[in-house]
Structure formats: structure tokens, C-alpha cells
Design an enzyme around this catalytic site. Structure first.
Site, PDB file in Angstrom:
ATOM      1  N   HIS A 157       5.929  -8.896   8.028  1.00 23.59           N
ATOM      2  CA  HIS A 157       5.229  -8.152   6.967  1.00 23.59           C
ATOM      3  C   HIS A 157       6.038  -6.937   6.494  1.00 23.59           C
ATOM      4  CE1 HIS A 157       1.864 -10.702   7.796  1.00 23.59           C
ATOM      5  NE2 HIS A 157       1.575 -10.148   8.952  1.00 23.59           N
TER       6      HIS A 157
HETATM    7 ZN   LIG Z   1       0.015 -12.717  12.603  1.00 17.40          ZN
END
Ligand SMILES: [Zn+2]
Length: 302
Positions: free
Chosen positions: A122
Site C-alpha cells: 500500500h
Molecule cells: Zn492485507
């Protein structure tokens, strides 16, 4: 002699306040379990060095990195990452990044190498979110390409959350194929475009999950023909996961790993595994699912 080399050192222990410890505990318990049961011994572990700043700047925005390392991100930016920042946390992050980068070269020697952390998918070019500050697999992939140590890199991201940062970083890089299978209704709500995204329905069970994986991995292998593979093997696809929403069993999760590892063997493409997420209520389940990936690596490769 070929050997499974595993990145880990004391810095991986979580320099975080108690209320943030739980998801991080596995990074201590996993090497303990693997050593206790004899899957790994001391000769398997290597202690990675922090990733070079020069490499960070090839993947991440200079302003972002500068603010991150000097602890000068805004409060909002810090909140998005999910944990409080400190000098120790940044030291930990750059060491884990170095782990995946070094794993890549161990994988070239030995066929496979694994990092007891990472999978920080992320992390975008210019921001962090969801417990990810820098993107380990992106850093390692760029390093391999720069050194001409690989030409066609496949990133197989089977964490339950989409590899949104990885997708963004490699948006216009044809040498890297990003493949993400993830919960359609899970974080991140606004998805990025990977080269191939397979959104999964809530509650999907082993059989349907594994069939999708086999079909798409086979097709990518044929069409893209990778010469190196990164695998984000998050254990948050488990039915017991607090965040996952899927219905995969521990045995199904192991089968998933087996499919990816065997494909790498078949393609003779070196493979690096980064751990990714895992948030089952019972930490023993998380450790067991991650330990299976290491057990399989020993069984299939050595
Ligand atoms: Zn995850």
C-alpha cells in the site's frame, strides 16, 4: 550448497506502542516457530542492511522520503499510514526494505528466498497508507531491472487487500506485470489498476479461489513469461481473518502457496516471498498459515 535464505534481524521487532502491537507480533513468533520445529536453523537466516537511499529515490518521491525520514509528514499523512512514526519505525522499515532487496539476489542463487516481513504493497510513489511506508517489492524489482539481473518481473499479490501502491508505481512500466487477487469489497475502496486485477466476492471458498488462481497464473505465465517473481503471500485471506471477509481455510491457503511456488519452479524463475497481512483473532492461526509457506519452500526447493 543451495539453501533457503530468510531475511530477519532484531530490528524487525516492532518499536510500537502496545495498542499497535498485535498485527506485528507475528514477526517475532514466526522465526521462533520455524526454528523450534526445525524448518529453519540459524544458517538459514541473514541479517539485512538498510536499503540504499539512492534506490529509495528511484521508486519514491524525494519530498515524501525526506519528510518520512525526518519525521515531518503531516498529521493526516501519518494517520493514513495507520501507526505512529518514530526514528525506530523508519529504521525498521528501511531494514525490511533492504531484506527484500537482498532476498532477490539470494533467490537468484537458490531459486527462492523469503523475508519475514514486507509485502508493503500500500506504499505509493509519494505516500504511505495501511501500515506501509515504502514498497519493498517495488524497490527490489527496480533494483533487479537496473542491474539487468531480471528483465520481466511478475508480482503476484495474493494478500486480501489490493496491491494498490504497487499497481500505481508500475502503472507505465512494461517490464513489471502486477497481478492482484483481492476482496472486491475490502480496503482500499478506491482500487488502482494492476495489469490484472481479480476482485473476489465475500466468503469465497477454497475451490473457487484456487481455480481462479490457477487459471490466471497459467495465462500470465504463458503470455508474459516472467524471469523473476515476487509473491506477496498475505495470510489475511483466511476465513478466520478479522478484516479479510473471504472464506479460505488454512489448508486452502497452503495450497495457494504451493500453486505459486510450483509455478516459479516450472518457469525456473527465482521467487521472493514477502509476508503481507494477517489478522486472525488467534495469532497461532496467523503463524501457522505463514509457517506453511516456509515449510513448502523447504519441501519443494531443497
Ligand atoms: Zn492485507
Amino acid at each position: 550448497m543451495k539453501k533457503l535464505k530468510v531475511a530477519w534481524n532484531d530490528v524487525y521487532r516492532h518499536p510500537l506502542p502496545d495498542n499497535h502491537r498485535f498485527p506485528m507480533l507475528k514477526y517475532e513468533l514466526l522465526p521462533e516457530q520455524l526454528t523450534y520445529e526445525g524448518t529453519l536453523d540459524n544458517s538459514n537466516f541473514f541479517s539485512p542492511s538498510p536499503v540504499a537511499e539512492e534506490l529509495i529515490l528511484k521508486v519514491h518521491d524525494a519530498q515524501y522520503w525526506n519528510n518520512l525520514k525526518t519525521l515531518n509528514l503531516s498529521r493526516k499523512e501519518i494517520r493514513t499510514t495507520g501507526f505512529p512514526h518514530s526514528k525506530e519505525l523508519i529504521e525498521r522499515e528501511i531494514t525490511i526494505m533492504g531484506g527484500t532487496v537482498e532476498c532477490a539476489y539470494h533467490a537468484k542463487e537458490n531459486g527462492i528466498s523469503m523475508n519475514i516481513a514486507g509485502g508493503t504493497h500500500h506504499a505509493f510513489t509519494d505516500r504511505g497508507e495501511g501500515f506501509c511506508l515504502l514498497n519493498d517489492q517495488a524497490l527490489a524489482a527496480v533494483d533487479l531491472l537496473d542491474r539487468k539481473a531480471a528483465n520481466r518481473i511478475l508480482i503476484v499479490d495474493l494478500d486480501v487487500h489490493q496491491g494498490n501502491g504497487t499497481a500505481e508505481i508500475f502503472q507505465s512500466n512494461d517490464a513489471v506485470f502486477t497481478f492482484s487477487m483481492h476482496g472486491a469489497n475490502n480496503y482500499p475502496l478506491r482500487k488502482e489498476s494492476s495489469d490484472l486485477d481479480i476482485p473476489l466476492a465475500d466468503g469465497i471458498k477454497d475451490e473457487a479461489y484456487l481455480e481462479l488462481l490457477v487459471t490466471h497464473l497459467e495465462r500470465i505465465a504463458q503470455e508474459f513469461q516472467p524471469d523473476f517473481i515476487f509473491y506477496q503471500c498475505g495470510a489475511d485471506i483466511l476465513e478466520t481473518d478479522k478484516l479479510g471477509r473471504l472464506g479460505v481455510s488454512v489448508a486452502g491457503c497452503k495450497k495457494r502457496d504451493e500453486i505459486v511456488l510450483k509455478k516459479a519452479l516450472e518457469l525456473e524463475a527465482p521467487l521472493v516471498c514477502s509476508m503481507g497481512g494477517g489478522y486472525s483473532e488467534d495469532i497461532k492461526v496467523i503463524v501457522e498459515a505463514h509457517a506453511n509457506t516456509f515449510r513448502l519452500a523447504q519441501d519443494l526447493f531443497f
